[in-house]
Design an enzyme around this catalytic site. Sequence first.
Site, PDB file in Angstrom:
ATOM      1  N   HIS A 117       0.868  -1.175   0.000  1.00 33.11           N
ATOM      2  CA  HIS A 117       0.000   0.000   0.000  1.00 33.11           C
ATOM      3  C   HIS A 117       0.911   1.234   0.000  1.00 33.11           C
ATOM      4  CE1 HIS A 117      -2.820   2.976   1.705  1.00 33.11           C
ATOM      5  NE2 HIS A 117      -3.783   2.175   1.298  1.00 33.11           N
ATOM      6  N   ASP A 194       3.245  -3.947   7.879  1.00 31.78           N
ATOM      7  CA  ASP A 194       1.959  -3.271   7.715  1.00 31.78           C
ATOM      8  C   ASP A 194       0.872  -4.338   7.850  1.00 31.78           C
ATOM      9  OD1 ASP A 194      -0.378  -2.178   6.817  1.00 31.78           O
ATOM     10  OD2 ASP A 194       0.397  -1.481   4.884  1.00 31.78           O
ATOM     11  N   GLN A 197      -4.381  -5.024   6.717  1.00 31.97           N
ATOM     12  CA  GLN A 197      -5.382  -5.961   6.183  1.00 31.97           C
ATOM     13  C   GLN A 197      -5.316  -7.309   6.897  1.00 31.97           C
ATOM     14  OE1 GLN A 197      -7.798  -5.351   4.091  1.00 31.97           O
ATOM     15  NE2 GLN A 197      -7.176  -3.332   3.398  1.00 31.97           N
ATOM     16  N   LYS A 220     -10.562  -0.693  10.334  1.00 31.20           N
ATOM     17  CA  LYS A 220     -10.752  -1.861   9.456  1.00 31.20           C
ATOM     18  C   LYS A 220     -11.109  -3.095  10.282  1.00 31.20           C
ATOM     19  CE  LYS A 220      -7.328  -0.302   6.069  1.00 31.20           C
ATOM     20  NZ  LYS A 220      -8.102   0.164   4.918  1.00 31.20           N
ATOM     21  N   CYS A 357      -4.865   2.550  -3.712  1.00 28.46           N
ATOM     22  CA  CYS A 357      -3.647   3.109  -3.097  1.00 28.46           C
ATOM     23  C   CYS A 357      -2.516   2.083  -3.119  1.00 28.46           C
ATOM     24  CB  CYS A 357      -3.893   3.590  -1.665  1.00 28.46           C
ATOM     25  SG  CYS A 357      -5.183   4.797  -1.532  1.00 28.46           S
TER      26      CYS A 357
HETATM   27  N1  PLP Z   1      -1.977  -0.566   4.438  1.00 31.55           N
HETATM   28  C1  PLP Z   1      -2.860  -1.372   3.846  1.00 31.55           C
HETATM   29  C2  PLP Z   1      -2.437  -2.752   3.466  1.00 31.55           C
HETATM   30  C3  PLP Z   1      -4.159  -0.919   3.603  1.00 31.55           C
HETATM   31  O1  PLP Z   1      -5.043  -1.732   3.003  1.00 31.55           O
HETATM   32  C4  PLP Z   1      -4.511   0.395   3.994  1.00 31.55           C
HETATM   33  C5  PLP Z   1      -5.859   0.926   3.725  1.00 31.55           C
HETATM   34  O2  PLP Z   1      -6.576   0.493   2.885  1.00 31.55           O
HETATM   35  C6  PLP Z   1      -3.558   1.195   4.604  1.00 31.55           C
HETATM   36  C7  PLP Z   1      -2.294   0.674   4.808  1.00 31.55           C
HETATM   37  C8  PLP Z   1      -3.861   2.586   5.038  1.00 31.55           C
HETATM   38  O3  PLP Z   1      -4.837   2.599   6.032  1.00 31.55           O
HETATM   39  P1  PLP Z   1      -5.304   3.957   6.742  1.00 31.55           P
HETATM   40  O4  PLP Z   1      -5.965   4.759   5.675  1.00 31.55           O
HETATM   41  O5  PLP Z   1      -6.245   3.500   7.802  1.00 31.55           O
HETATM   42  O6  PLP Z   1      -4.101   4.613   7.280  1.00 31.55           O
END
Ligand code: PLP
Length: 404
Positions: A117, A194, A197, A220, A357
């Site tokens: 992401h 990270d 998900q 999430k 993203c």
């Molecule tokens: N990392 C992953 C794998 C994601 O799917 C997302 C959001 O979709 C994020 C980071 C960013 O999340 P946030 O917008 O809650 O910071």
Amino acid sequence: MLDCKKIRKMFPIYQNYPDLVYLDSGATSLKPQCVLDKMNEYYTQYGVNIHRGVYRLSYQATEAYDQARQIVADFIHAHFNEIVFTKNVTEALNKICQMYQKKLKENDEIITCELEHHSSVLPWMKACEEKNMKLVYIPLNDEGRVTVDQFKKIITHQSKVLVITYVSNVMGYITPLKEMIQLAHQHHMIVIVDAAQAVSHLPIDVKDLDCDFLAFSGHKMLGPTGIGVLYGKKELLKTLDPIDYGGDMNEEVDLYHVDIKDIPFRFEAGTPMIAEAIGLKEAIHLLQSIGLDQIRQHELEILEYAKEKLSQIPNVTVYNKTSDIGILSFNVNGVHPHDAATFFDEANICLRAGHHCAQLITKWLHCIGTLRATFYIYNTKEDVDKMIEVVQEVVSFFHQFEVK
Ligand code: PLP
């Protein structure tokens, strides 16, 4: 299968919007009443600041906030002082990049992959630009998965950081983290995970994984927006300087010197997200009472059903046929995902359309973006049937003039 009828009753949005087909939990999950109630209880019964007031209500709020930190710590098998609250995973990943890069120097290598992401890779892209470091990508296999073998091949003496997603938000692949972390540590690298998900689908044990840092967002995982978590090993957190300075992160302040607090408080300057932390605590209780194993089993069953149905429709490409969680990325051939999305919206179906993203992986897939359906505890096979009906409609509309 989970009892979705019962589960839906916990989510007020379904009462307000009975026709809703929500297939976008990968972007944010729906919010259960119990989470909203706990946040409301804080605001209406003891909604004052923490750590500052020398009166009973403030002690009560402080205790609730501290309890939330302990529940989060227990949830991922960490210690209380290894949990830093942030506003989301993006902030957590940026913070750790800003803090840790001070230990790095020119020509150091940061290893990552194209499944990331933007929030995990862009901070390091910027850091590499500024410090003349190198961003190195692990080549993906034919399926688009990251493998231990390919990781092994690209490690050099300059490799210092591995920043990697636990579960891809486009492909739904689970990264073979444990082996990669072991390998990274053999080469004296630190590992930042990270888990945005992963946290709502898989039990996470940071001690067993042995990752150095791990981050996720509350929204999430049935929790509220505005709260995220940065986990860090305490011996590492203690070596980092905070980014933000201000109230509540310091012990003693003189004219030219400040003594900062111990971890984790030194990383939480200013009034934190009190109601949100309390809401997150309640979300974790709910996840635990349903059971993460049951949740994953449920979503995989829905996923299999959806894949089977989609495979019967011509002119549809599925990009992640072997997804490990309830994420399905697909396109109707020749149709921009945004154009297709308008058809889904007309049918009250919320699914994601675009690059999510995560443009590196959509480029790797040679597409502008995808349609992405994500399945969670409140989704049923009927939701899938409604989605499939619209897919058929999109195919018929855009392929009606094709010469057979
Ligand atoms: N990392 C992953 C794998 C994601 O799917 C997302 C959001 O979709 C994020 C980071 C960013 O999340 P946030 O917008 O809650 O910071």
